[in-house]
Design a protein around this motif. Structure first.
Motif, PDB file in Angstrom:
ATOM      1  N   VAL A 267       0.836  -1.206   0.000  1.00 30.70           N
ATOM      2  CA  VAL A 267       0.000   0.000   0.000  1.00 30.70           C
ATOM      3  C   VAL A 267       0.868   1.251   0.000  1.00 30.70           C
ATOM      4  O   VAL A 267       0.573   2.249  -0.678  1.00 30.70           O
ATOM      5  N   ILE A 268       1.944   1.224   0.776  1.00 34.80           N
ATOM      6  CA  ILE A 268       2.923   2.310   0.839  1.00 34.80           C
ATOM      7  C   ILE A 268       4.308   1.693   0.840  1.00 34.80           C
ATOM      8  O   ILE A 268       4.468   0.474   0.952  1.00 34.80           O
ATOM      9  N   THR A 269       5.327   2.539   0.729  1.00 40.79           N
ATOM     10  CA  THR A 269       6.706   2.113   0.951  1.00 40.79           C
ATOM     11  C   THR A 269       7.212   2.778   2.225  1.00 40.79           C
ATOM     12  O   THR A 269       6.565   3.681   2.781  1.00 40.79           O
ATOM     13  N   ALA A 270       8.368   2.363   2.686  1.00 43.53           N
ATOM     14  CA  ALA A 270       8.949   2.958   3.895  1.00 43.53           C
ATOM     15  C   ALA A 270       9.178   4.457   3.729  1.00 43.53           C
ATOM     16  O   ALA A 270       9.138   5.221   4.705  1.00 43.53           O
ATOM     17  N   ASP A 271       9.393   4.902   2.488  1.00 45.38           N
ATOM     18  CA  ASP A 271       9.618   6.324   2.233  1.00 45.38           C
ATOM     19  C   ASP A 271       8.372   7.165   2.474  1.00 45.38           C
ATOM     20  O   ASP A 271       8.451   8.400   2.502  1.00 45.38           O
ATOM     21  N   HIS A 272       7.220   6.520   2.644  1.00 44.20           N
ATOM     22  CA  HIS A 272       5.990   7.263   2.913  1.00 44.20           C
ATOM     23  C   HIS A 272       6.024   7.920   4.291  1.00 44.20           C
ATOM     24  O   HIS A 272       5.278   8.875   4.536  1.00 44.20           O
ATOM     25  N   VAL A 273       6.871   7.410   5.186  1.00 44.26           N
ATOM     26  CA  VAL A 273       7.044   8.075   6.487  1.00 44.26           C
ATOM     27  C   VAL A 273       7.781   9.384   6.226  1.00 44.26           C
ATOM     28  O   VAL A 273       8.969   9.393   5.919  1.00 44.26           O
ATOM     29  N   HIS A 274       7.072  10.486   6.345  1.00 39.91           N
ATOM     30  CA  HIS A 274       7.573  11.787   5.905  1.00 39.91           C
ATOM     31  C   HIS A 274       8.680  12.326   6.797  1.00 39.91           C
ATOM     32  O   HIS A 274       9.688  12.837   6.310  1.00 39.91           O
ATOM     33  N   ALA A 275       8.489  12.227   8.118  1.00 40.25           N
ATOM     34  CA  ALA A 275       9.431  12.896   9.015  1.00 40.25           C
ATOM     35  C   ALA A 275       9.362  12.326  10.413  1.00 40.25           C
ATOM     36  O   ALA A 275       8.349  11.748  10.824  1.00 40.25           O
ATOM     37  N   GLU A 276      10.446  12.491  11.140  1.00 34.03           N
ATOM     38  CA  GLU A 276      10.452  12.314  12.584  1.00 34.03           C
ATOM     39  C   GLU A 276      10.056  13.647  13.218  1.00 34.03           C
ATOM     40  O   GLU A 276      10.300  14.724  12.638  1.00 34.03           O
ATOM     41  N   LEU A 277       9.474  13.590  14.406  1.00 36.63           N
ATOM     42  CA  LEU A 277       9.086  14.840  15.068  1.00 36.63           C
ATOM     43  C   LEU A 277      10.285  15.753  15.264  1.00 36.63           C
ATOM     44  O   LEU A 277      10.171  16.982  15.136  1.00 36.63           O
ATOM     45  N   GLY A 278      11.445  15.161  15.563  1.00 28.66           N
ATOM     46  CA  GLY A 278      12.648  15.972  15.741  1.00 28.66           C
ATOM     47  C   GLY A 278      13.020  16.754  14.503  1.00 28.66           C
ATOM     48  O   GLY A 278      13.550  17.877  14.593  1.00 28.66           O
ATOM     49  N   GLU A 279      12.745  16.195  13.322  1.00 27.95           N
ATOM     50  CA  GLU A 279      13.023  16.904  12.068  1.00 27.95           C
ATOM     51  C   GLU A 279      12.058  18.060  11.868  1.00 27.95           C
ATOM     52  O   GLU A 279      12.433  19.118  11.324  1.00 27.95           O
ATOM     53  N   LEU A 280      10.813  17.891  12.296  1.00 28.85           N
ATOM     54  CA  LEU A 280       9.867  19.009  12.247  1.00 28.85           C
ATOM     55  C   LEU A 280      10.281  20.107  13.219  1.00 28.85           C
ATOM     56  O   LEU A 280      10.156  21.299  12.920  1.00 28.85           O
ATOM     57  N   ILE A 281      10.768  19.699  14.384  1.00 34.23           N
ATOM     58  CA  ILE A 281      11.150  20.666  15.423  1.00 34.23           C
ATOM     59  C   ILE A 281      12.271  21.580  14.949  1.00 34.23           C
ATOM     60  O   ILE A 281      12.227  22.805  15.141  1.00 34.23           O
ATOM     61  N   VAL A 282      13.285  21.012  14.309  1.00 39.81           N
ATOM     62  CA  VAL A 282      14.435  21.821  13.874  1.00 39.81           C
ATOM     63  C   VAL A 282      14.225  22.420  12.494  1.00 39.81           C
ATOM     64  O   VAL A 282      15.036  23.228  12.035  1.00 39.81           O
ATOM     65  N   GLY A 283      13.148  22.027  11.808  1.00 40.12           N
ATOM     66  CA  GLY A 283      12.840  22.616  10.520  1.00 40.12           C
ATOM     67  C   GLY A 283      13.506  21.968   9.322  1.00 40.12           C
ATOM     68  O   GLY A 283      13.456  22.520   8.213  1.00 40.12           O
ATOM     69  N   SER A 284      14.114  20.797   9.516  1.00 37.86           N
ATOM     70  CA  SER A 284      14.751  20.131   8.376  1.00 37.86           C
ATOM     71  C   SER A 284      13.739  19.431   7.476  1.00 37.86           C
ATOM     72  O   SER A 284      14.057  19.069   6.338  1.00 37.86           O
ATOM     73  N   LYS A 285      12.531  19.218   7.975  1.00 40.15           N
ATOM     74  CA  LYS A 285      11.436  18.693   7.171  1.00 40.15           C
ATOM     75  C   LYS A 285      10.211  19.575   7.406  1.00 40.15           C
ATOM     76  O   LYS A 285       9.982  20.025   8.539  1.00 40.15           O
ATOM     77  N   PRO A 286       9.416  19.817   6.353  1.00 44.85           N
ATOM     78  CA  PRO A 286       8.212  20.643   6.527  1.00 44.85           C
ATOM     79  C   PRO A 286       7.090  19.854   7.174  1.00 44.85           C
ATOM     80  O   PRO A 286       7.044  18.627   7.098  1.00 44.85           O
TER      81      PRO A 286
END
Length: 329
Positions: A267-286
């Motif tokens: 249904v999805i691939t592992a790449d469907h996991v967009h971000a870790e919360l830590g990446e959102l916190i520091v702004g490296s992922k939107p």
């Protein structure tokens, strides 16, 4: 060694301070500054349970600890919690054990607080209607925590047992500044909800795409060894975030069936996991990119959450001279 029981730990934990501490801990984790090895567990298959060890080190909190946690989902509906734990805290400079804490209260609080952190990062700013799916410890924790980060004015509680849903709604009404009511079905709770907190051990999904309103933020923390909380359609459409990719995508019992099963089924691939919360916190992922986007935080729990919470408890206990001191021989 400082020894603190459950009621003491509960009294020492402050929601707002805990959410802030988790922010730093998860940033450390995603930047590889924290150490949180994969959870190891002894399975108890005849009871669908396990006993897990979760060591962790968080430099920003000066926290080194290990949690022993049992998870027995068949305890649901009994006087015993499904999650029961103890935490041993160590001096990160010397390795000396310094505190023994009730971990059941810490597990409940840090899980709800981290879901609230995900809502702070991903839910719409005006999110006002909360659906609580489940009636146990985590349902209580999530209702309390979500009200700290968004202007929640209405809470709908749904569970397998209508009497328990009604009792929880009455309990929450007495402590929260929101309209709280029990509803008959998960679908009714989710209809028009801005935030959905799934906290169940359900075999079948309690979050289904046709029941969701555009723009909802979903948090899913349930342990479902033979099933899952969220259906394929929701997983496929949502912006999916986790505490740790490695933890969330690990094989059972460490990882999440809500993600592992859709990957297994194509249904999805592992790449469907967009971000870790830590990446959102520091702004490296939107994070959220539109008001109508569905966002999902899937939690499996990681040791840095426990470490950050334990450090807060120990620091506050020393400041307030709370707890029993014992000497190890």
């Amino acid at each position: 060694m400082l020894v603190l029981g459950r009621s003491q730990v509960e009294a020492l934990l402050d929601w707002d301070t805990l959410i802030d501490a988790l922010t730093s801990a998860l940033a450390d984790l995603s930047a590889n500054r924290a150490s949180a090895p994969g959870r190891v567990a002894a399975l108890v298959p005849e009871h669908d349970g396990f006993l897990a060890a979760m060591p962790g080190y968080v430099p920003s909190a000066g926290a080194l600890m290990s949690k022993l946690v049992s998870l027995f989902p068949r305890n649901a509906g009994t006087p015993l919690p499904t999650h029961q734990a103890v935490i041993v805290v160590f001096d990160p400079a010397t390795g000396e054990p310094t505190a023994l804490l009730d971990g059941t209260a810490i597990t409940a609080a840090r899980t709800g607080a981290c879901s609230a952190l995900s809502a702070r990062l991903l839910a719409r700013e005006d999110a006002a209607v909360l659906a609580v799916l489940g009636t146990g410890v985590q349902a209580r924790s999530h209702a309390r925590a979500m009200c700290r980060v968004r202007p929640i004015r209405q809470i709908r509680v749904a569970g397998r047992n209508p009497a328990k849903a009604a009792a929880l709604a009455d309990e929450l009404s007495s402590v929260l500044d929101a309209e709280v009511r029990a509803v008959s079905t998960y679908a009714e709770a989710l209809d028009g909800a801005d935030i959905a907190a799934a906290t169940t051990h359900s075999l079948e999904p309690v979050v289904r795409r046709p029941w969701l309103t555009p723009g909802v933020h979903i948090t899913s923390v349930g342990y479902n060894p033979a099933g899952r909380e969220v259906d394929d359609a929701t997983i496929a459409e949502a912006l999916v975030c986790v505490e740790s990719r490695r933890a969330a995508l690990a094989p059972f019992p460490a990882g999440s069936n809500d993600l592992v099963m859709p990957i297994r089924d194509g249904v999805i691939t592992a790449d469907h996991v967009h971000a870790e919360l830590g990446e959102l916190i520091v702004g490296s992922k939107p994070g959220r990119t539109s008001p109508n986007q569905i966002t999902l935080y899937k939690s499996v729990g990681v040791a840095v959450q426990d470490a950050a919470a334990a450090a807060l408890v120990v620091t506050t206990a020393h400041e307030q001279s709370i707890g029993e001191q014992i000497t190890l021989r």
